[in-house]
Write an enzyme that holds these catalytic residues in place. Structure first.
Site, PDB file in Angstrom:
ATOM      1  N   ILE A   1      48.909  25.345  48.439  1.00  0.00           N
ATOM      2  CA  ILE A   1      49.201  26.019  49.696  1.00  0.00           C
ATOM      3  C   ILE A   1      49.955  27.328  49.436  1.00  0.00           C
ATOM      4  O   ILE A   1      51.092  27.322  48.955  1.00  0.00           O
ATOM      5  CB  ILE A   1      50.016  25.114  50.640  1.00  0.00           C
ATOM      6  CG1 ILE A   1      49.316  23.752  50.794  1.00  0.00           C
ATOM      7  CG2 ILE A   1      50.210  25.796  51.982  1.00  0.00           C
ATOM      8  CD1 ILE A   1      47.862  23.826  51.236  1.00  0.00           C
TER       9      ILE A   1
ATOM     10  N   ARG B   1      42.630  58.941  25.892  1.00  0.00           N
ATOM     11  CA  ARG B   1      42.454  58.263  24.609  1.00  0.00           C
ATOM     12  C   ARG B   1      41.352  58.967  23.822  1.00  0.00           C
ATOM     13  O   ARG B   1      40.256  59.203  24.350  1.00  0.00           O
ATOM     14  CB  ARG B   1      42.077  56.795  24.848  1.00  0.00           C
ATOM     15  CG  ARG B   1      41.670  56.003  23.629  1.00  0.00           C
ATOM     16  CD  ARG B   1      42.840  55.650  22.751  1.00  0.00           C
ATOM     17  NE  ARG B   1      42.460  54.665  21.746  1.00  0.00           N
ATOM     18  CZ  ARG B   1      43.204  54.330  20.707  1.00  0.00           C
ATOM     19  NH1 ARG B   1      44.397  54.911  20.534  1.00  0.00           N
ATOM     20  NH2 ARG B   1      42.805  53.427  19.851  1.00  0.00           N
TER      21      ARG B   1
ATOM     22  N   GLY C   1      40.093  48.594  25.234  1.00  0.00           N
ATOM     23  CA  GLY C   1      40.074  48.051  23.872  1.00  0.00           C
ATOM     24  C   GLY C   1      41.171  47.012  23.699  1.00  0.00           C
ATOM     25  O   GLY C   1      41.519  46.280  24.620  1.00  0.00           O
TER      26      GLY C   1
ATOM     27  N   GLU D   1      39.802  29.807  49.496  1.00  0.00           N
ATOM     28  CA  GLU D   1      39.183  30.036  50.810  1.00  0.00           C
ATOM     29  C   GLU D   1      37.665  29.971  50.743  1.00  0.00           C
ATOM     30  O   GLU D   1      36.955  30.726  51.404  1.00  0.00           O
ATOM     31  CB  GLU D   1      39.675  31.347  51.428  1.00  0.00           C
ATOM     32  CG  GLU D   1      41.146  31.280  51.811  1.00  0.00           C
ATOM     33  CD  GLU D   1      41.614  32.445  52.653  1.00  0.00           C
ATOM     34  OE1 GLU D   1      40.812  32.950  53.451  1.00  0.00           O
ATOM     35  OE2 GLU D   1      42.787  32.843  52.509  1.00  0.00           O
ATOM     36  N   GLY D   2      37.183  29.039  49.936  1.00  0.00           N
ATOM     37  CA  GLY D   2      35.747  28.831  49.789  1.00  0.00           C
ATOM     38  C   GLY D   2      35.245  29.430  48.500  1.00  0.00           C
ATOM     39  O   GLY D   2      35.233  30.644  48.326  1.00  0.00           O
ATOM     40  N   THR D   3      34.856  28.585  47.545  1.00  0.00           N
ATOM     41  CA  THR D   3      34.363  29.059  46.258  1.00  0.00           C
ATOM     42  C   THR D   3      33.087  29.888  46.428  1.00  0.00           C
ATOM     43  O   THR D   3      32.454  29.882  47.488  1.00  0.00           O
ATOM     44  CB  THR D   3      34.046  27.864  45.341  1.00  0.00           C
ATOM     45  OG1 THR D   3      32.976  27.098  45.947  1.00  0.00           O
ATOM     46  CG2 THR D   3      35.258  26.970  45.130  1.00  0.00           C
TER      47      THR D   3
ATOM     48  N   GLU E   1      30.351  29.164  45.210  1.00  0.00           N
ATOM     49  CA  GLU E   1      29.270  28.210  45.470  1.00  0.00           C
ATOM     50  C   GLU E   1      29.189  27.861  46.959  1.00  0.00           C
ATOM     51  O   GLU E   1      28.091  27.751  47.524  1.00  0.00           O
ATOM     52  CB  GLU E   1      29.483  26.953  44.614  1.00  0.00           C
ATOM     53  CG  GLU E   1      29.291  27.161  43.117  1.00  0.00           C
ATOM     54  CD  GLU E   1      30.401  27.986  42.468  1.00  0.00           C
ATOM     55  OE1 GLU E   1      30.129  28.658  41.469  1.00  0.00           O
ATOM     56  OE2 GLU E   1      31.557  27.958  42.978  1.00  0.00           O
TER      57      GLU E   1
END
Length: 384
Positions: free
Chosen positions: A157, A268, A339, A363-365, A367
């Site tokens: 929760i 970089r 990297g 809150e809902g996968t 799937e």
């Protein structure tokens, strides 16, 4: 076609962006390290009207639309996903459920302080043996005179340890399956209600996630939200709004990851030139930007339908599925672009990666979102 924002929506987004990047982002890494709940920041967000954005002013809210809300939520998530998830649950599920199903007394007593940010709210449906299948929950609420006696344990929760009030689902008629689930407004100081184990999580570490335990918890009958047996409907409506919120959070974290990666590759050098000059890197950046923009437009489209008062269950599930999967791709690529440094805590993309991982789960996968989407396409009706 992009979803254009109005002048007011742009103004709200700009205000929240400035606050998020100056105030919320400043201590995000330290809060992640120490697992300190962002109470002070949430208080400031309440003063800015961000804790009850879609609540009318007469109940302490800002009276904003859903598009403004998801835009603001994305900006908070850009700065700190832990803070954003508290804002999301507060707005999307707790405040919305009280606004649409609460009595006038419940709105005055609970919704107003929630919308004003004076109190944190939580929503408790998940249980140890009932996650994606809420009908399997074992928490019960038995009517005794002018009260209900709640017994059971809720798990995972959000804000459970800091919530002043919790919306709790429980079975009032177990044989009726989803039609036998009801929702109750339970203040934290109710006898028989206590906070249990707090999770040590991979990400969103400044947002507490706990068990909530109810042992002969006596709740006044007038704390029933809506009607008996309406709890499943209340939860599903709240989750539709919540899924737009998760999509918005996903967009915010993904944008932060892309911006961090772009800053890194520009500064970089390898093989005598900036990393940003390599074609493979540039193509990766382009793909990341397209992914984020697609998720943003799906989120805005779902929010627009909500603002129009139209059914948006399908669009909410679509936005949640795509955006939550997207942010996991984006944060992974951001680490790749850094990297070996991306695998360290010296750079924020490591935190973004950990925070993003749960977006495909709660809150809902993913799937479950695919079930919702395919049911709409194939016109299958839920049985039970």
């Amino acid at each position: 076609m992009t979803m254009p924002l109005t002048e007011e929506q742009l103004m709200i987004r700009s205000m929240v962006r400035e606050f998020a990047r100056k105030v919320v982002a400043a201590g995000a890494a330290e809060r992640d390290r120490t697992k300190v709940f962002p109470a002070d920041i949430l208080n400031q967000m309440g003063e800015l009207g961000l804790m009850g954005m879609m609540v009318p002013p007469e109940y302490g809210g800002s009276g904003s639309d859903a598009v403004s809300y998801v835009s603001a939520l994305s900006e908070i998530a850009y700065a700190c996903a832990s803070t954003a998830v508290v804002m999301s649950v507060q707005n999307s599920i707790v405040c919305e459920s009280l606004l649409h199903f609460g009595t006038e007394e419940q709105k005055k007593r609970f919704l107003t302080p929630l919308a004003e940010g004076e109190m944190i709210g939580a929503f408790a449906m998940t249980e140890p043996e009932a996650g994606s299948d809420p009908v399997s929950q074992q928490t019960t609420a038995v009517r005794e005179g002018d009260a209900y006696i709640i017994d059971g344990t809720k798990r995972f929760i959000t804000s459970g340890n800091h919530a002043g009030v919790v919306l709790v689902t429980a079975k009032t008629e177990p044989a009726a399956r989803h039609k036998g689930i009801s929702t109750f407004v339970v203040p934290k100081d109710t006898p028989g209600f206590k906070v249990g184990h707090q999770e040590d999580k991979m990400g969103l570490r400044a947002s507490d996630t706990t068990d909530l335990i109810f042992e002969q918890c006596r709740v006044p009958a007038d704390h029933l939200l809506g009607a008996e047996g309406q709890g499943f409907e209340i939860a599903m409506r709240g989750l539709d709004s919540g899924r737009i919120g998760i999509a918005a959070q996903s967009v915010g974290v993904a944008q932060a990851a892309l911006d961090a990666a772009v800053h890194y590759i520009k500064n970089r050098s390898q093989f005598g030139q900036s990393v940003s000059k390599f074609q493979g890197v540039r193509w990766m950046v382009a793909d990341m930007a397209v992914d984020i923009e697609a998720a943003r437009q799906l989120t805005l489209a779902a929010a627009t339908l909500k603002d129009r008062g139209e059914t948006y269950t399908l669009q909410a599930a679509t936005a949640k599925l795509f955006a939550s999967e997207m942010v996991n791709r984006i944060t992974g690529k951001a680490i790749q672009l850094h990297g070996g440094y991306g695998f360290t805590k010296d750079y924020p993309v490591e935190r973004f990666y950990r925070d993003a991982r749960v977006f495909t789960i709660y809150e809902g996968t993913s799937e479950i979102q695919r079930v919702v989407i395919s049911n709409h396409i194939l016109k299958d009706k839920r049985k039970g």
